[in-house]
Design a protein around this motif. Sequence first.
Motif, PDB file in Angstrom:
ATOM      1  N   ASP A   9     -27.059 -17.770 -15.594  1.00 14.09           N
ATOM      2  CA  ASP A   9     -26.333 -18.488 -14.536  1.00 14.09           C
ATOM      3  C   ASP A   9     -27.076 -19.800 -14.273  1.00 14.09           C
ATOM      4  O   ASP A   9     -27.597 -20.048 -13.200  1.00 14.09           O
ATOM      5  CB  ASP A   9     -26.243 -17.643 -13.258  1.00 14.09           C
ATOM      6  CG  ASP A   9     -27.585 -17.038 -12.847  1.00 14.09           C
ATOM      7  OD1 ASP A   9     -28.577 -17.210 -13.597  1.00 14.09           O
ATOM      8  OD2 ASP A   9     -27.649 -16.406 -11.780  1.00 14.09           O
ATOM      9  N   ASP A  10     -27.127 -20.643 -15.306  1.00 11.18           N
ATOM     10  CA  ASP A  10     -28.019 -21.799 -15.304  1.00 11.18           C
ATOM     11  C   ASP A  10     -27.659 -22.884 -14.301  1.00 11.18           C
ATOM     12  O   ASP A  10     -28.468 -23.771 -14.043  1.00 11.18           O
ATOM     13  CB  ASP A  10     -28.101 -22.397 -16.710  1.00 11.18           C
ATOM     14  CG  ASP A  10     -28.920 -21.529 -17.655  1.00 11.18           C
ATOM     15  OD1 ASP A  10     -29.745 -20.756 -17.159  1.00 11.18           O
ATOM     16  OD2 ASP A  10     -28.708 -21.618 -18.879  1.00 11.18           O
ATOM     17  N   GLU A  11     -26.458 -22.832 -13.731  1.00  7.82           N
ATOM     18  CA  GLU A  11     -26.137 -23.801 -12.689  1.00  7.82           C
ATOM     19  C   GLU A  11     -27.022 -23.577 -11.452  1.00  7.82           C
ATOM     20  O   GLU A  11     -27.135 -24.456 -10.601  1.00  7.82           O
ATOM     21  CB  GLU A  11     -24.652 -23.710 -12.305  1.00  7.82           C
ATOM     22  CG  GLU A  11     -24.248 -22.469 -11.542  1.00  7.82           C
ATOM     23  CD  GLU A  11     -24.071 -21.221 -12.420  1.00  7.82           C
ATOM     24  OE1 GLU A  11     -23.818 -20.138 -11.868  1.00  7.82           O
ATOM     25  OE2 GLU A  11     -24.180 -21.363 -13.658  1.00  7.82           O
ATOM     26  N   ARG A  12     -27.670 -22.438 -11.375  1.00 11.16           N
ATOM     27  CA  ARG A  12     -28.541 -22.116 -10.239  1.00 11.16           C
ATOM     28  C   ARG A  12     -30.015 -22.356 -10.555  1.00 11.16           C
ATOM     29  O   ARG A  12     -30.863 -22.200  -9.680  1.00 11.16           O
ATOM     30  CB  ARG A  12     -28.334 -20.648  -9.835  1.00 11.16           C
ATOM     31  CG  ARG A  12     -26.898 -20.322  -9.437  1.00 11.16           C
ATOM     32  CD  ARG A  12     -26.759 -18.841  -9.101  1.00 11.16           C
ATOM     33  NE  ARG A  12     -27.693 -18.455  -8.071  1.00 11.16           N
ATOM     34  CZ  ARG A  12     -28.456 -17.357  -8.113  1.00 11.16           C
ATOM     35  NH1 ARG A  12     -28.393 -16.538  -9.149  1.00 11.16           N
ATOM     36  NH2 ARG A  12     -29.284 -17.076  -7.132  1.00 11.16           N
ATOM     37  N   TRP A  13     -30.336 -22.704 -11.792  1.00 17.28           N
ATOM     38  CA  TRP A  13     -31.736 -22.878 -12.194  1.00 17.28           C
ATOM     39  C   TRP A  13     -32.381 -24.025 -11.423  1.00 17.28           C
ATOM     40  O   TRP A  13     -31.920 -25.156 -11.452  1.00 17.28           O
ATOM     41  CB  TRP A  13     -31.796 -23.143 -13.702  1.00 17.28           C
ATOM     42  CG  TRP A  13     -33.101 -23.652 -14.246  1.00 17.28           C
ATOM     43  CD1 TRP A  13     -33.357 -24.904 -14.720  1.00 17.28           C
ATOM     44  CD2 TRP A  13     -34.329 -22.916 -14.405  1.00 17.28           C
ATOM     45  NE1 TRP A  13     -34.651 -25.002 -15.168  1.00 17.28           N
ATOM     46  CE2 TRP A  13     -35.275 -23.794 -14.977  1.00 17.28           C
ATOM     47  CE3 TRP A  13     -34.711 -21.617 -14.102  1.00 17.28           C
ATOM     48  CZ2 TRP A  13     -36.573 -23.408 -15.275  1.00 17.28           C
ATOM     49  CZ3 TRP A  13     -36.007 -21.228 -14.401  1.00 17.28           C
ATOM     50  CH2 TRP A  13     -36.932 -22.095 -14.968  1.00 17.28           C
ATOM     51  N   GLY A  14     -33.459 -23.715 -10.712  1.00 17.22           N
ATOM     52  CA  GLY A  14     -34.167 -24.724  -9.936  1.00 17.22           C
ATOM     53  C   GLY A  14     -35.597 -24.927 -10.402  1.00 17.22           C
ATOM     54  O   GLY A  14     -36.404 -25.511  -9.693  1.00 17.22           O
ATOM     55  N   GLY A  15     -35.906 -24.449 -11.607  1.00 16.39           N
ATOM     56  CA  GLY A  15     -37.266 -24.526 -12.108  1.00 16.39           C
ATOM     57  C   GLY A  15     -37.614 -25.876 -12.711  1.00 16.39           C
ATOM     58  O   GLY A  15     -36.798 -26.796 -12.766  1.00 16.39           O
ATOM     59  N   ILE A  16     -38.853 -25.973 -13.179  1.00 17.27           N
ATOM     60  CA  ILE A  16     -39.362 -27.190 -13.794  1.00 17.27           C
ATOM     61  C   ILE A  16     -39.114 -27.112 -15.299  1.00 17.27           C
ATOM     62  O   ILE A  16     -39.410 -26.108 -15.933  1.00 17.27           O
ATOM     63  CB  ILE A  16     -40.870 -27.354 -13.530  1.00 17.27           C
ATOM     64  CG1 ILE A  16     -41.176 -27.240 -12.028  1.00 17.27           C
ATOM     65  CG2 ILE A  16     -41.376 -28.677 -14.083  1.00 17.27           C
ATOM     66  CD1 ILE A  16     -40.492 -28.252 -11.158  1.00 17.27           C
ATOM     67  N   ALA A  17     -38.571 -28.177 -15.870  1.00 16.02           N
ATOM     68  CA  ALA A  17     -38.281 -28.247 -17.306  1.00 16.02           C
ATOM     69  C   ALA A  17     -37.346 -27.119 -17.707  1.00 16.02           C
ATOM     70  O   ALA A  17     -36.238 -27.020 -17.191  1.00 16.02           O
ATOM     71  CB  ALA A  17     -39.564 -28.248 -18.128  1.00 16.02           C
TER      72      ALA A  17
END
Length: 448
Positions: A318-326
């Motif tokens: 669910d990558d629209e929610r990804w808030g990580g670095i790189a």
Amino acid sequence: MAEIDKLIGARIAKARKRKGWPQALLGDLAERSESWVSQVERGAIPLDSVVTAEKLAGLLEVATPYLLAFDVRHPAAEVDAPSLGSHRPSPASARTARPDAESSDAVLRRTFNLGALAGVTTALAGLSPDAQAQTAQSPRGTLDRPTVDELRSNGAFYRRSYKSFPAATLVPVAHSQIELVLSLRPKDQPAELRTLLLAHMAEMACLAACLLSLDLADRQKADSYMDMGYEIGKEIDSPELLALVLGGRAFNASYGGDPESGLDYALAAVDRAERGASRRMLAWTNAVASEMYASTGDERGFGSSLEEARTVLSGPMDDERWGGIAWFDLSKADAYEGSDLVRLGRYREALPSLDQAIDRLPEEMMRHRCTAYISRAEANAGANDIEAACADGQAALDLVEKVQHRETLRRVSELHRSLRPHRTVAVRSLGEHVIDTRTLLKTAGSTV
């Protein structure tokens, strides 16, 4: 909007003339044509993005909110007038400040300008809305959703840029994004926009913390940014942000000489991620836990955490929610596995995973390739292949010079010291490269 475009153009023209630059020079520096600069200054065409505005603001040494006329478009915003590098408040903002006390969000802005970040936890209380005040306030300072969405999109670009941008370049960008959010007075925005603005602010704090800790070796300042990210994560109840900050704290503690605390933070990050973070964040926190387990010598914990990371990555995302670095994917999981095995002293077992990681990691993921190379150098040294260890150490240093990853420089330096008794040409050459890289990076962090 046409009037705003004319105002923005006039401010660009004024700042350009103050520096004594012709339109052609500004165009060259901004990688645009002289005609484009002329049209923007006349208001014939608008600026095409916030990124472009930030680039022009940096060249002209004015604040981005001022250049974008936020003081006119959103009168409640605190916007500094141009001062050629100075961060003094404008006379208008000084006149409208409360005479009896300094507001807490103003305190936070001041601590950023001073670079001290002192007292951020207390100052962050000023970002919380006062229900009675919000009911009575004028809507004229309310932002529109497209503006906030563009800020968030830019933030995602900056977080992805961690893969290859130099640390000393990205830290000021992340810092200026935080100040930009503060100037927009998130506490005065509707609840949804306020949450989005604070999430952007926290993500930029996490980016700055990551760069300061791993790249610029300033763990104390990194910890202050992490404090900010964590407080905001709690304020807006974001498992994604809380997991990200706790994972960052794990690295900060472990690399600072306290691997047990690093493991505590990593397991707390996994727990937060399991309570509503994105799937990729859950996978990454498990990989972080695998490294912390390996750092404490716990082979069982290392294996189970890494297996869980791979399992999550193999499922739907669910990558629209990804808030990580790189980014984090299976190639990075390979790199974690190899590096963890090196930490456990299982050098020959580590080599296939590291070979695969280096083969699979895209060329633009310079920082990730950098750490994979030094891990493989350590594995080769442990397997007594001195020539291969030196070659990988050289490859790691080539990337360190581009992205300023001081943690890798430290590891290559330690590797060279362990190899010095061999007195080979390759070892001597690696030592010379270490010294050259130290010299190159010596002042890289002095401006952040």
